[in-house]
Design a protein around this motif. Structure first.
Motif, PDB file in Angstrom:
ATOM      1  N   ASN A   8       0.875  -1.451  -0.366  1.00  0.00           N
ATOM      2  CA  ASN A   8       0.162   0.030   0.229  1.00  0.00           C
ATOM      3  C   ASN A   8       1.364   1.591  -0.524  1.00  0.00           C
ATOM      4  O   ASN A   8       1.277   1.479   0.968  1.00  0.00           O
ATOM      5  CB  ASN A   8      -1.229  -0.003   1.481  1.00  0.00           C
ATOM      6  N   LEU A  10       0.438   4.039   0.143  1.00  0.00           N
ATOM      7  CA  LEU A  10      -0.683   5.248   0.956  1.00  0.00           C
ATOM      8  C   LEU A  10      -0.057   4.706   2.419  1.00  0.00           C
ATOM      9  O   LEU A  10      -1.235   5.939   3.671  1.00  0.00           O
ATOM     10  CB  LEU A  10      -2.038   5.540   0.706  1.00  0.00           C
ATOM     11  N   HIS A  11       0.332   3.629   2.474  1.00  0.00           N
ATOM     12  CA  HIS A  11       0.789   3.575   4.187  1.00  0.00           C
ATOM     13  C   HIS A  11       1.125   4.568   5.273  1.00  0.00           C
ATOM     14  O   HIS A  11       2.638   4.966   4.711  1.00  0.00           O
ATOM     15  CB  HIS A  11       1.200   1.884   3.977  1.00  0.00           C
ATOM     16  N   LEU A  13       0.343   7.756   5.536  1.00  0.00           N
ATOM     17  CA  LEU A  13       0.334   9.273   4.591  1.00  0.00           C
ATOM     18  C   LEU A  13      -1.246   9.409   5.441  1.00  0.00           C
ATOM     19  O   LEU A  13      -2.389   8.645   5.443  1.00  0.00           O
ATOM     20  CB  LEU A  13       0.158   9.043   3.621  1.00  0.00           C
ATOM     21  N   LEU A  15      -4.601  11.437   5.311  1.00  0.00           N
ATOM     22  CA  LEU A  15      -4.898  12.634   4.484  1.00  0.00           C
ATOM     23  C   LEU A  15      -4.304  14.436   4.079  1.00  0.00           C
ATOM     24  O   LEU A  15      -4.669  14.646   3.075  1.00  0.00           O
ATOM     25  CB  LEU A  15      -6.323  12.405   4.110  1.00  0.00           C
ATOM     26  N   ILE A  18      -1.302  14.026   2.214  1.00  0.00           N
ATOM     27  CA  ILE A  18      -1.399  13.649   0.701  1.00  0.00           C
ATOM     28  C   ILE A  18      -1.841  15.142   0.188  1.00  0.00           C
ATOM     29  O   ILE A  18      -1.520  15.728  -0.648  1.00  0.00           O
ATOM     30  CB  ILE A  18      -2.473  12.321   0.566  1.00  0.00           C
ATOM     31  N   ARG A  60     -12.378  11.123  -2.529  1.00  0.00           N
ATOM     32  CA  ARG A  60     -11.139  11.102  -1.733  1.00  0.00           C
ATOM     33  C   ARG A  60     -10.481   9.764  -2.717  1.00  0.00           C
ATOM     34  O   ARG A  60      -9.175  10.129  -2.771  1.00  0.00           O
ATOM     35  CB  ARG A  60     -11.314  10.339   0.066  1.00  0.00           C
ATOM     36  N   GLU A  64      -6.506  10.543  -3.862  1.00  0.00           N
ATOM     37  CA  GLU A  64      -5.775   9.721  -3.604  1.00  0.00           C
ATOM     38  C   GLU A  64      -4.500   8.481  -4.750  1.00  0.00           C
ATOM     39  O   GLU A  64      -3.742   7.984  -4.476  1.00  0.00           O
ATOM     40  CB  GLU A  64      -6.010   8.386  -2.455  1.00  0.00           C
ATOM     41  N   LYS A  65      -5.772   8.656  -5.436  1.00  0.00           N
ATOM     42  CA  LYS A  65      -5.744   7.617  -7.087  1.00  0.00           C
ATOM     43  C   LYS A  65      -3.913   8.925  -7.615  1.00  0.00           C
ATOM     44  O   LYS A  65      -3.192   8.587  -7.979  1.00  0.00           O
ATOM     45  CB  LYS A  65      -6.895   7.324  -8.053  1.00  0.00           C
ATOM     46  N   TYR A  67      -2.738  10.919  -6.716  1.00  0.00           N
ATOM     47  CA  TYR A  67      -1.443  11.066  -5.228  1.00  0.00           C
ATOM     48  C   TYR A  67      -0.671   9.847  -5.715  1.00  0.00           C
ATOM     49  O   TYR A  67       1.276  10.092  -5.921  1.00  0.00           O
ATOM     50  CB  TYR A  67      -1.759  10.685  -4.088  1.00  0.00           C
ATOM     51  N   ILE A  68      -0.595   8.440  -5.790  1.00  0.00           N
ATOM     52  CA  ILE A  68      -0.056   7.685  -6.861  1.00  0.00           C
ATOM     53  C   ILE A  68       0.231   7.703  -7.766  1.00  0.00           C
ATOM     54  O   ILE A  68       1.599   7.693  -8.077  1.00  0.00           O
ATOM     55  CB  ILE A  68      -1.156   6.310  -6.384  1.00  0.00           C
ATOM     56  N   SER A  72       4.827   8.322  -6.992  1.00  0.00           N
ATOM     57  CA  SER A  72       5.125   6.538  -7.213  1.00  0.00           C
ATOM     58  C   SER A  72       5.504   6.688  -8.270  1.00  0.00           C
ATOM     59  O   SER A  72       5.338   7.545  -9.585  1.00  0.00           O
ATOM     60  CB  SER A  72       3.887   5.655  -7.119  1.00  0.00           C
TER      61      SER A  72
END
Length: 72
Positions: A8, A10-11, A13, A15, A18, A60, A64-65, A67-68, A72
């Motif tokens: 994961n 986002l583990h 992190l 919100l 992010i 949300r 989050e997507k 951010y990844i 990443s």
């Protein structure tokens, strides 16, 4: 640590972290262009955006997507 969390990105992190990193990277206008939610265009702030994102799962998920995809 569970197997699910190992993969994961986002583990660990929050919100807020992010959202802050995305806002610093894209700015509010750039965020609004990528994730069409009014909290990024009408008098945007971290506090109001967090309040909205915590209540609205689909928004949300998009943040989050983004951010990844961005970091990443």
């Amino acid at each position: 640590m569970s197997q699910e969390q190992l993969n994961n990105p986002l583990h660990g992190l929050t919100l807020q972290t992010i959202l802050t990193r995305l806002q610093e990277h894209y700015g509010w206008d750039g965020l609004y262009q990528r994730v069409r939610v009014n909290c990024f265009s009408n008098d945007p702030s971290i506090k109001s955006s967090l309040k909205f994102l915590r209540k609205t799962q689909w928004a949300r998920d998009k943040v989050e997507k983004l951010y990844i995809d961005t970091f990443s």
